[in-house]
Write a protein that holds these residues in place. Structure first.
Motif, PDB file in Angstrom:
ATOM      1  N   UNK A   1      54.890  27.552  23.256  1.00  0.00           N
ATOM      2  CA  UNK A   1      54.176  26.725  24.227  1.00  0.00           C
ATOM      3  C   UNK A   1      54.692  25.297  24.108  1.00  0.00           C
ATOM      4  N   UNK A   2      55.462  24.854  25.095  1.00  0.00           N
ATOM      5  CA  UNK A   2      56.087  23.538  25.008  1.00  0.00           C
ATOM      6  C   UNK A   2      55.046  22.429  25.059  1.00  0.00           C
ATOM      7  N   UNK A   3      53.917  22.661  25.732  1.00  0.00           N
ATOM      8  CA  UNK A   3      52.870  21.638  25.791  1.00  0.00           C
ATOM      9  C   UNK A   3      52.282  21.398  24.404  1.00  0.00           C
ATOM     10  N   UNK A   4      52.074  22.471  23.642  1.00  0.00           N
ATOM     11  CA  UNK A   4      51.564  22.323  22.281  1.00  0.00           C
ATOM     12  C   UNK A   4      52.597  21.635  21.387  1.00  0.00           C
ATOM     13  N   UNK A   5      53.866  21.987  21.573  1.00  0.00           N
ATOM     14  CA  UNK A   5      54.923  21.338  20.796  1.00  0.00           C
ATOM     15  C   UNK A   5      54.874  19.824  20.998  1.00  0.00           C
ATOM     16  N   UNK A   6      54.764  19.404  22.230  1.00  0.00           N
ATOM     17  CA  UNK A   6      54.754  17.968  22.529  1.00  0.00           C
ATOM     18  C   UNK A   6      53.472  17.303  22.024  1.00  0.00           C
ATOM     19  N   UNK A   7      52.375  18.025  22.093  1.00  0.00           N
ATOM     20  CA  UNK A   7      51.099  17.485  21.610  1.00  0.00           C
ATOM     21  C   UNK A   7      51.159  17.222  20.110  1.00  0.00           C
ATOM     22  N   UNK A   8      51.675  18.193  19.361  1.00  0.00           N
ATOM     23  CA  UNK A   8      51.743  18.012  17.911  1.00  0.00           C
ATOM     24  C   UNK A   8      52.811  16.994  17.526  1.00  0.00           C
ATOM     25  N   UNK A   9      53.907  16.920  18.279  1.00  0.00           N
ATOM     26  CA  UNK A   9      54.904  15.897  17.986  1.00  0.00           C
ATOM     27  C   UNK A   9      54.285  14.509  18.115  1.00  0.00           C
ATOM     28  N   UNK A  10      53.558  14.280  19.189  1.00  0.00           N
ATOM     29  CA  UNK A  10      52.921  12.968  19.397  1.00  0.00           C
ATOM     30  C   UNK A  10      51.930  12.659  18.274  1.00  0.00           C
ATOM     31  N   UNK A  11      51.162  13.663  17.883  1.00  0.00           N
ATOM     32  CA  UNK A  11      50.190  13.457  16.805  1.00  0.00           C
ATOM     33  C   UNK A  11      50.891  13.155  15.487  1.00  0.00           C
ATOM     34  N   UNK A  12      51.919  13.940  15.162  1.00  0.00           N
ATOM     35  CA  UNK A  12      52.624  13.749  13.896  1.00  0.00           C
ATOM     36  C   UNK A  12      53.305  12.389  13.847  1.00  0.00           C
ATOM     37  N   UNK A  13      53.912  11.969  14.960  1.00  0.00           N
ATOM     38  CA  UNK A  13      54.580  10.664  14.982  1.00  0.00           C
ATOM     39  C   UNK A  13      53.572   9.524  14.815  1.00  0.00           C
ATOM     40  N   UNK A  14      52.392   9.676  15.423  1.00  0.00           N
ATOM     41  CA  UNK A  14      51.346   8.658  15.241  1.00  0.00           C
ATOM     42  C   UNK A  14      50.868   8.627  13.789  1.00  0.00           C
TER      43      UNK A  14
ATOM     44  N   UNK B   1      52.651   9.442  11.216  1.00  0.00           N
ATOM     45  CA  UNK B   1      53.735   8.865  10.418  1.00  0.00           C
ATOM     46  C   UNK B   1      53.683   7.337  10.426  1.00  0.00           C
ATOM     47  N   UNK B   2      53.371   6.783  11.573  1.00  0.00           N
ATOM     48  CA  UNK B   2      53.278   5.318  11.658  1.00  0.00           C
ATOM     49  C   UNK B   2      52.226   4.802  10.687  1.00  0.00           C
ATOM     50  N   UNK B   3      51.059   5.401  10.674  1.00  0.00           N
ATOM     51  CA  UNK B   3      49.970   4.952   9.805  1.00  0.00           C
ATOM     52  C   UNK B   3      50.288   5.186   8.332  1.00  0.00           C
ATOM     53  N   UNK B   4      50.880   6.334   8.024  1.00  0.00           N
ATOM     54  CA  UNK B   4      51.196   6.648   6.625  1.00  0.00           C
ATOM     55  C   UNK B   4      52.260   5.714   6.071  1.00  0.00           C
ATOM     56  N   UNK B   5      53.289   5.444   6.861  1.00  0.00           N
ATOM     57  CA  UNK B   5      54.341   4.533   6.405  1.00  0.00           C
ATOM     58  C   UNK B   5      53.795   3.114   6.233  1.00  0.00           C
ATOM     59  N   UNK B   6      52.899   2.729   7.125  1.00  0.00           N
ATOM     60  CA  UNK B   6      52.275   1.410   7.022  1.00  0.00           C
ATOM     61  C   UNK B   6      51.478   1.307   5.712  1.00  0.00           C
ATOM     62  N   UNK B   7      50.803   2.413   5.347  1.00  0.00           N
ATOM     63  CA  UNK B   7      50.014   2.412   4.110  1.00  0.00           C
ATOM     64  C   UNK B   7      50.918   2.299   2.884  1.00  0.00           C
ATOM     65  N   UNK B   8      51.997   3.091   2.837  1.00  0.00           N
ATOM     66  CA  UNK B   8      52.892   3.077   1.672  1.00  0.00           C
ATOM     67  C   UNK B   8      53.579   1.726   1.526  1.00  0.00           C
ATOM     68  N   UNK B   9      54.146   1.227   2.613  1.00  0.00           N
ATOM     69  CA  UNK B   9      54.845  -0.063   2.530  1.00  0.00           C
ATOM     70  C   UNK B   9      53.866  -1.204   2.245  1.00  0.00           C
TER      71      UNK B   9
ATOM     72  N   UNK C   1      53.221  13.497   2.416  1.00  0.00           N
ATOM     73  CA  UNK C   1      52.866  13.833   3.801  1.00  0.00           C
ATOM     74  C   UNK C   1      53.881  13.286   4.786  1.00  0.00           C
ATOM     75  N   UNK C   2      54.425  12.118   4.499  1.00  0.00           N
ATOM     76  CA  UNK C   2      55.471  11.562   5.365  1.00  0.00           C
ATOM     77  C   UNK C   2      56.652  12.515   5.425  1.00  0.00           C
ATOM     78  N   UNK C   3      57.068  13.022   4.272  1.00  0.00           N
ATOM     79  CA  UNK C   3      58.192  13.975   4.257  1.00  0.00           C
ATOM     80  C   UNK C   3      57.863  15.229   5.055  1.00  0.00           C
ATOM     81  N   UNK C   4      56.665  15.739   4.843  1.00  0.00           N
ATOM     82  CA  UNK C   4      56.280  16.982   5.503  1.00  0.00           C
ATOM     83  C   UNK C   4      56.239  16.827   7.013  1.00  0.00           C
ATOM     84  N   UNK C   5      55.617  15.757   7.487  1.00  0.00           N
ATOM     85  CA  UNK C   5      55.517  15.539   8.929  1.00  0.00           C
ATOM     86  C   UNK C   5      56.883  15.257   9.551  1.00  0.00           C
ATOM     87  N   UNK C   6      57.698  14.467   8.854  1.00  0.00           N
ATOM     88  CA  UNK C   6      59.037  14.157   9.377  1.00  0.00           C
ATOM     89  C   UNK C   6      59.869  15.429   9.483  1.00  0.00           C
TER      90      UNK C   6
END
Length: 539
Positions: A29-42, A44-52, A131-136
């Protein structure tokens, strides 16, 4: 089975069945693929901000690559393992790389946090790093790759490769075998939810309940009905490696079957509970499924033990699988298995003798693997003689001698099942002696074939294999085709006509799960009971 028969009955028809599996592909399901990509990328932004941000508090400047979401392992290690007085995070080095540097690999960091076996006291920064590694990895290896590889038919069609030594199948372009089920179940569930039936998939409901009890099943069936919607399914051989190793006890030069393991596995009893009772010296049945003693100690110990692992290896295995480090007193309990499973001990010793006599291992289908003998070791006709300098190499060779036939037999059994489900009963099926009184279940399914071969009433059976992972088959079926699919899978997977298995009388047991996608699967009989479908027999 002679090797010529293996080629004729298994390898050639198995190749054709795997080709059919690739042609069918995994519908996504390409719609689900895109939905989870958007969620994972969001995320990642928060997780990287926390680590740095945590590093910045200590005067350190960490920077993740904006495209790959990766960070130089040397820079990360310097931050994590430097003392707090030097601006580091102050972790103790618990593992090192081959070059002797502090390791930031998942296993090295598992002393502080783990996505596979989380704990309430896990370090939040280390967990964020993992988690950053896993999501990436999920985004690049699965979501991006799946969308790029999706063809006009709505499916991805990976290429399957055969391992020469064990006949196991692997997949690439895209790597659908590398879904991180063991390392990050949350991510794995999201990825697998993108695999849906190719015909009439149900519309996903929202507000999924927690847990997998009766309420969850009622919720599932409130929006998915296999009589009206397509179904994803998965069959698994239950405890395949244990069953094969137990069967070897009747074939591989042992004076008699193991007094416990062979009978337990043969009858489908809980061998891991029994193992825990032997280790802890308590009455049988004390530890049930879900207990620390059974799941974290008994289960990994048994699987390590059947391939000749020593106490240190078993201790490490328990740590990797359960993040439980046994102290010396508790580790010494592992010797209790040797006193209980005397047949397995004898089998492993006989494996060593056979290695010395022949120099190769042989599986149940006649496939052989040559095993090199380390320099400085020799076999005098009765026992091996070698020095401490090659002790590790010899232990590894002994492990190969025990493990390869098991892995190879398991892989070929799986391919044999795929072939029987695709081609039909092109060889006479038989069940092991302990099941002969029941005969083969579902005689009406004798002529049915998956992949739109003949089905009930001569109409095409609209069910397809789409993937296979070690000792399981993944597939999907069209609305109204789940019940005949369950019957034909049950019949063929329980009656693999391998003479060696029939003689050993250690049958396979098959778990069959179904659901609206590959992440929401439940035992078929639970669904059948709710919907009035024919159940599968209990064995």
């Amino acid at each position: 089975m002679k090797i010529e028969q293996y080629y004729h009955d298994v390898l050639v028809p198995g190749n054709v069945a795997v080709s059919a599996l690739r042609r069918a592909g995994l519908p996504v399901d390409v719609a689900r693929i895109r939905e989870f990509r958007a969620k994972f990328l969001a995320d990642l932004v928060e997780l990287k901000k926390f680590v740095t941000g945590e590093a910045a508090k200590r005067g350190r400047a960490l920077s993740y690559d904006s495209q790959t979401h990766s960070i130089d392992p040397g820079v990360l290690a310097d931050f994590l393992f430097s003392p707090e007085s030097a601006g580091g995070y102050g972790l103790e080095v618990r593992a090192k790389t081959e070059k002797g540097n502090p390791s930031t690999a998942d296993e090295g960091l598992s002393w502080y946090a783990s996505l596979a076996v989380p704990r309430p006291d896990d370090d939040p920064l280390v967990r964020a790093v993992l988690k950053i590694r896993s999501l990436a990895g999920a985004v690049s290896k699965h979501l991006d790759k799946w969308e790029a590889c999706r063809r006009a038919d709505g499916c991805i069609h990976p290429r399957f490769n055969w391992a020469l030594r064990t006949a196991r199948l692997s997949a690439e372009d895209p790597p659908v075998h590398q879904i991180p089920e063991r390392s990050d179940m949350e991510v794995a569930d999201a990825i697998k939810s993108c695999i849906v039936p190719r015909v009439s998939p149900a519309t996903l409901a929202t507000d999924e309940p927690l847990g997998r009890g009766d309420d969850w099943l009622d919720w599932l069936l409130s929006w998915w009905d296999p009589r009206e919607h397509g179904t994803c399914w998965r069959w698994d051989i239950s405890g395949a490696e244990a069953a094969i190793r137990a069967a070897m006890l009747t074939h591989r030069f042992c004076s008699k079957p193991d007094p416990i393991a062979w009978e337990y596995i043969r009858l489908g009893k809980d061998i891991h509970s029994k193992t825990a009772s032997l280790i802890y010296g308590v009455p049988e049945g004390t530890y049930k499924k879900g207990s620390y003693q059974r799941d974290a100690v008994g289960k990994p110990s048994f699987f390590a033990w059947i391939f000749g692992a020593k106490k240190k290896t078993m201790r490490d295995q328990i740590w990797r699988q359960a993040r439980m480090w046994l102290d010396d007193e508790e580790a010494n309990r592992l010797d209790g298995m040797a006193r209980g499973y005397t047949g397995l001990v004898e089998l492993y010793e006989r494996d060593k003798v056979e290695f010395g006599r022949l120099g190769y291992s042989e599986d149940a289908y006649g496939r052989r693997r040559s095993i090199p003998v380390p320099k400085g070791a020799h076999f005098d006709g009765e026992r091996w003689r070698y020095g401490k300098e090659v002790a590790w190499e010899m232990d590894h060779a002994f492990h190969i001698m025990a493990n390869t036939p098991t892995q190879s037999t398991n892989a070929i059994d799986n391919v044999f099942m795929l072939a029987l489900l695709y081609h039909g009963e092109y060889v006479d099926l038989r069940v092991p002696p302990m099941w002969e009184a029941e005969g083969l279940h579902f005689p009406e399914a004798a002529s049915w074939q998956l992949h739109e071969g003949a089905g009930p009433g001569g109409k095409p059976l609209r069910a397809w294999h789409m993937n296979t992972v070690h000792d399981s088959g993944w597939g999907d079926s069209a609305p109204g085709h789940l019940e005949p699919t369950a019957k034909v899978i049950w019949r063929r997977c329980h009656a693999v006509p391998l003479d060696w298995r029939l003689e050993a009388d250690v049958p396979y047991r098959i778990d069959f799960q179904v659901g609206p996608d590959m992440s929401r699967l439940v035992l078929y009989n639970k669904v059948a009971k709710k919907l009035g479908l024919d159940p599968l027999p209990k064995r």
